[in-house]
Structures are given as structure tokens and as C-alpha cells.
Design an enzyme around this catalytic site. Sequence first.
Site, PDB file in Angstrom:
ATOM      1  N   ARG A  27       0.883  -1.178   0.000  1.00  5.77           N
ATOM      2  CA  ARG A  27       0.000   0.000   0.000  1.00  5.77           C
ATOM      3  C   ARG A  27       0.917   1.223   0.000  1.00  5.77           C
ATOM      4  O   ARG A  27       1.530   1.558   1.015  1.00  5.77           O
ATOM      5  CB  ARG A  27      -0.892  -0.044   1.241  1.00  5.77           C
ATOM      6  CG  ARG A  27      -1.879   1.113   1.377  1.00  5.77           C
ATOM      7  CD  ARG A  27      -2.689   0.927   2.657  1.00  5.77           C
ATOM      8  NE  ARG A  27      -3.550   2.050   2.943  1.00  5.77           N
ATOM      9  CZ  ARG A  27      -4.820   2.177   2.560  1.00  5.77           C
ATOM     10  NH1 ARG A  27      -5.365   1.206   1.846  1.00  5.77           N
ATOM     11  NH2 ARG A  27      -5.533   3.228   2.886  1.00  5.77           N
ATOM     12  N   CYS A  61     -16.539   3.100  -0.273  1.00  2.00           N
ATOM     13  CA  CYS A  61     -15.408   2.251   0.120  1.00  2.00           C
ATOM     14  C   CYS A  61     -14.893   2.544   1.518  1.00  2.00           C
ATOM     15  O   CYS A  61     -14.081   1.779   2.038  1.00  2.00           O
ATOM     16  CB  CYS A  61     -14.292   2.361  -0.914  1.00  2.00           C
ATOM     17  SG  CYS A  61     -13.737   4.049  -1.230  1.00  2.00           S
ATOM     18  N   ASP A  66     -16.850   8.203  -2.916  1.00  2.00           N
ATOM     19  CA  ASP A  66     -15.648   8.105  -2.084  1.00  2.00           C
ATOM     20  C   ASP A  66     -15.384   9.503  -1.537  1.00  2.00           C
ATOM     21  O   ASP A  66     -16.016  10.484  -1.952  1.00  2.00           O
ATOM     22  CB  ASP A  66     -14.475   7.599  -2.927  1.00  2.00           C
ATOM     23  CG  ASP A  66     -13.266   7.196  -2.088  1.00  2.00           C
ATOM     24  OD1 ASP A  66     -13.365   7.210  -0.843  1.00  2.00           O
ATOM     25  OD2 ASP A  66     -12.224   6.868  -2.686  1.00  2.00           O
ATOM     26  N   GLN A 117     -10.179  -3.219  -3.803  1.00  3.23           N
ATOM     27  CA  GLN A 117     -11.434  -2.561  -3.466  1.00  3.23           C
ATOM     28  C   GLN A 117     -12.453  -2.756  -4.589  1.00  3.23           C
ATOM     29  O   GLN A 117     -13.620  -3.075  -4.341  1.00  3.23           O
ATOM     30  CB  GLN A 117     -11.203  -1.068  -3.232  1.00  3.23           C
ATOM     31  CG  GLN A 117     -12.455  -0.295  -2.844  1.00  3.23           C
ATOM     32  CD  GLN A 117     -12.985  -0.697  -1.488  1.00  3.23           C
ATOM     33  OE1 GLN A 117     -12.278  -0.597  -0.487  1.00  3.23           O
ATOM     34  NE2 GLN A 117     -14.219  -1.160  -1.440  1.00  3.23           N
ATOM     35  N   HIS A 119      -6.838   0.906  -7.055  1.00  2.68           N
ATOM     36  CA  HIS A 119      -7.143   0.143  -5.843  1.00  2.68           C
ATOM     37  C   HIS A 119      -7.914  -1.109  -6.275  1.00  2.68           C
ATOM     38  O   HIS A 119      -9.117  -1.230  -6.050  1.00  2.68           O
ATOM     39  CB  HIS A 119      -7.985   0.999  -4.891  1.00  2.68           C
ATOM     40  CG  HIS A 119      -7.982   0.517  -3.479  1.00  2.68           C
ATOM     41  ND1 HIS A 119      -7.476  -0.710  -3.099  1.00  2.68           N
ATOM     42  CD2 HIS A 119      -8.444   1.090  -2.318  1.00  2.68           C
ATOM     43  CE1 HIS A 119      -7.604  -0.864  -1.793  1.00  2.68           C
ATOM     44  NE2 HIS A 119      -8.191   0.216  -1.301  1.00  2.68           N
ATOM     45  N   ARG A 154     -14.281  -7.202   1.481  1.00  7.38           N
ATOM     46  CA  ARG A 154     -12.832  -7.014   1.321  1.00  7.38           C
ATOM     47  C   ARG A 154     -12.083  -8.220   1.885  1.00  7.38           C
ATOM     48  O   ARG A 154     -11.088  -8.689   1.306  1.00  7.38           O
ATOM     49  CB  ARG A 154     -12.379  -5.731   2.040  1.00  7.38           C
ATOM     50  CG  ARG A 154     -12.720  -4.433   1.346  1.00  7.38           C
ATOM     51  CD  ARG A 154     -11.888  -4.194   0.092  1.00  7.38           C
ATOM     52  NE  ARG A 154     -10.471  -4.191   0.341  1.00  7.38           N
ATOM     53  CZ  ARG A 154      -9.780  -3.148   0.822  1.00  7.38           C
ATOM     54  NH1 ARG A 154     -10.396  -2.013   1.091  1.00  7.38           N
ATOM     55  NH2 ARG A 154      -8.479  -3.228   1.009  1.00  7.38           N
TER      56      ARG A 154
END
Length: 461
Positions: free
Chosen positions: A259, A421, A381, A289, A286, A449
Site C-alpha cells: 500500500r 469504500c 468516495d 477494493q 485500488h 474485502r
Amino acid sequence: MAIQFTQNARTAVLWAQEEAMRLGQSQVEPEHLLLGLMHGDDTCAIRLLDRLGIAASQVRDAVELTGGGPPAETSQLSAVTRQIVEHAHAETEQSGDETVGSEHLLLALLRSRGNRAAEALRKLGLSYERASGELGHLAGEPLSAAEPIHRVPEVRPGFLRGRDLVSIQDLSPEDVHGLFELTREIKSGRMPQNVRGKTLALIFEKPSLRTRVTFSVAMTRLGGQSIYLSPQDIGMGSRESVADVARCMERWVDAIAARTYAHETVTALAGAADIPVVNALTDREHPCQALADFYTVLEKKSETRGMKFAFVGDGNNVAQSLMLLAPRLGTHFTLACPPGYEPVNDIVEQARSLAAAHGTRFEITSDAFEAAADADVLYTDVWTSMGQEEESEKRSRDFAGFQINDELVREAKEDVLVLHCLPAHRGQEIADEVLDGPNAGVWDQAENRLHIQAALLAAVL
């Protein structure tokens, strides 16, 4: 003799178990099996219904479900459903087929009596005689027409062994469907054994709640372990080059989930390491996700093909992964953002090309209401991502009018699924009444997830 199922029939039974568990029921009844048959892109059961003038959505609406308690941990076929499966086997033998397909399960349900599935099918004007007659015409079609559009690889751990996931572009539609099948297996409690004793390195330049916890728990449940490495532990790119870190890690651990701020860092890790590297978030994409998001859509809507997915907000890393994944799953994608906040040009061009290749629509607009109109999924988001805090005030001004609130939700379909998310800035990109409302699937999305990443690890290790 054990009954052999086609991949689509087996998938339908797994989805039936999911439907039962979601409603807090430990037994799979005929109505759950019928709903399980409504999952999929182009199965023989769905093609048969289509020839009879019945859409999968009509079947779902006609089924009256009971339940609503806490989700059950496991589910088994009830005595009535086992009998229906046996009747499906008889249908298979009668037709001269070797394996039970989704169409045989549908015929067996039509022959049954005294259950909600049979009542729902008859309410729609369907009969065994009518369906079996039409199946004869379907069987005469060319194989390419009767087969599913996406040939899902056999669900098995390690089917992507050794591969990296740096971008959604690393996955074919078949890979995605395979991951979804493996996710369904894992979520149903069927844990693969190939990750036992293995170690995942979590290299995180950014702090995280969902990504760190879900990767760690996924490895634990799969029988492996994870080790967390912060910027202070490594100093990647300053104290030591990315390539040197990768070459050391490949001698110690079995995979890396990274990440990072810069996408190039994950690309460099993947290029230098001979072990799988998974993008756990960069400034460009991502992918984990996006996979969890579309798996949630599939769970909630039973399908992804032909759906309108509307993203309202910043054209950020999450939006960019979603727009690359949508056409692979037959989903139309619309992004609504203020001028100047569009995705990067090369990903926009990739998304346009993919949409054209898969026969879907891809649009970018500055009108949130236009994007939300008749949407099956509404997604947002945060307006200000990590590392953009200095732009917060300007972004709040620029994104005024791009909040998902009751007014915007009313533009979408009545059963629109609202996703975020997380973390959410309540009162900014999404209103409290929507985030906590009946259309929100945010908490299931967060849970998924865990399951999609467990499937991904089981696939690449």
C-alpha cells in the site's frame, strides 16, 4: 453414484446456500435454489427463461422469502431440496446428458409441488411441459450460443499461482469470475489448504484500517501469517532501493501486499520480486477494493451484465479501478465529477476501449443527476484523499452538488444499491440518511474485502 454437476449448476447451489445463510436459515429450501439459479451471466437456465419471455429479475420479484434474522454460519440442503436435486439427476439421465446442469435444476423445480419456488414459477405462467419443450429448441442451438459467455475456470486454489495484481488490467474476465467463484467458496466456509504455513508481507506507506485488518485476518483464516512493515521499518526508496527490498523479501516471505503513495513503487516491487505482489492501494489504482465492490453488486443484484454503475465524486484511484473492471463484467459505467477532477487520460482511454470491446457504455459528465438517472448502483468516495489535506477547503467548494443524498438517490432506480469504500466523511460526499438507509450495502461491501482478498491470496499462492 454421486451426482455430477456442471460448473453453472454447482455455482447455483453455492449461491442458494448464500441466499439461505443471508436470511439466517441453516437449510436451503427450494426458493433459495431458485434464487441461486438466477445468478450468472448466461447460463442455460437463464437462457431457457429468456426464451420463455421471463427475466431473472421477474423470478426474483416473484419469490416470497422469509427470514431476516442474524446470518447463519452454514447451510445444508433440506430434504425437499435434496429430492429436487435427485429429480434433476433423473432429468439429466432422461435427456441423455452426463452432468446435471442449471436447466435440469429448473425443470425439477417446475415439477415440484407445495413450495415457494414452484408457486413463484407458476405465478409467472411457467409449466414443466412448456419449459421442457422449449429446452429442446435450446439444445438445438450452436454450442457457442448455449454455453456461458464467460467460461469460468475450475474453482481451485492456485489457479493464478505466481501472478501479480498491480492493476485490474492484469485480470481477464475469466480470471475475475474465477476469483468470484473462489470468494463464494471461502465465504461459505470452504477454506483452501494451499496457504497454510505461508507468510504475507504487508508493506504499508499509508496507514489503513480495512486493508490491514482484512489482509491479516485473511491470512490467519487460511492458515498462514502476515507481517506488517511500516515506512519506519523499511525506508523503502530512501534507506534502501525498492528493488533491493523486493529481492530480500522474496527470500523470506511468500507474497507481498503493498500500500504505497506512488503506483511506480508497486510496479517496481512486482518487477524485481519473484513472488506475487498485490496492489493494496496506490495513487493510481485500488484493484482489491474494486473486486470487493463488484462482488457485493453480484451478491445484492444477482448479476452485473447490463447494470448501470454511477460513480459520483473524484476520479480517483478507486474510480479508475472500477471503470476498468466494469466492462469486463458487462456493466455500464458513468462518472460524475467537477471539471478538473477527471481520471488520468490513459486510464480513460483504456476504459473507453474496453467498453467498446465488451459492448458497454462509458461516460464522464459534470452533472451528478444525469449520472444517477436510472442507476442500479450509486457509488462515492471521499472528496479529499490521504495526502491531499491541503486542498480540503477548495475541494469542498468544488464538489458542492456532488453529494449522494436522498434527492440524488430518488433519481436512481428504486432498488438502487449505494456503496462507499470508506472511511466516509458524513455530511460531505454522502448524507447520513443514505449511508444508514435501506439502500446502503456499505457494511457488506467492507466485509467482502476480507473474502475477496482471501480468495486472491489463495489464487496466487
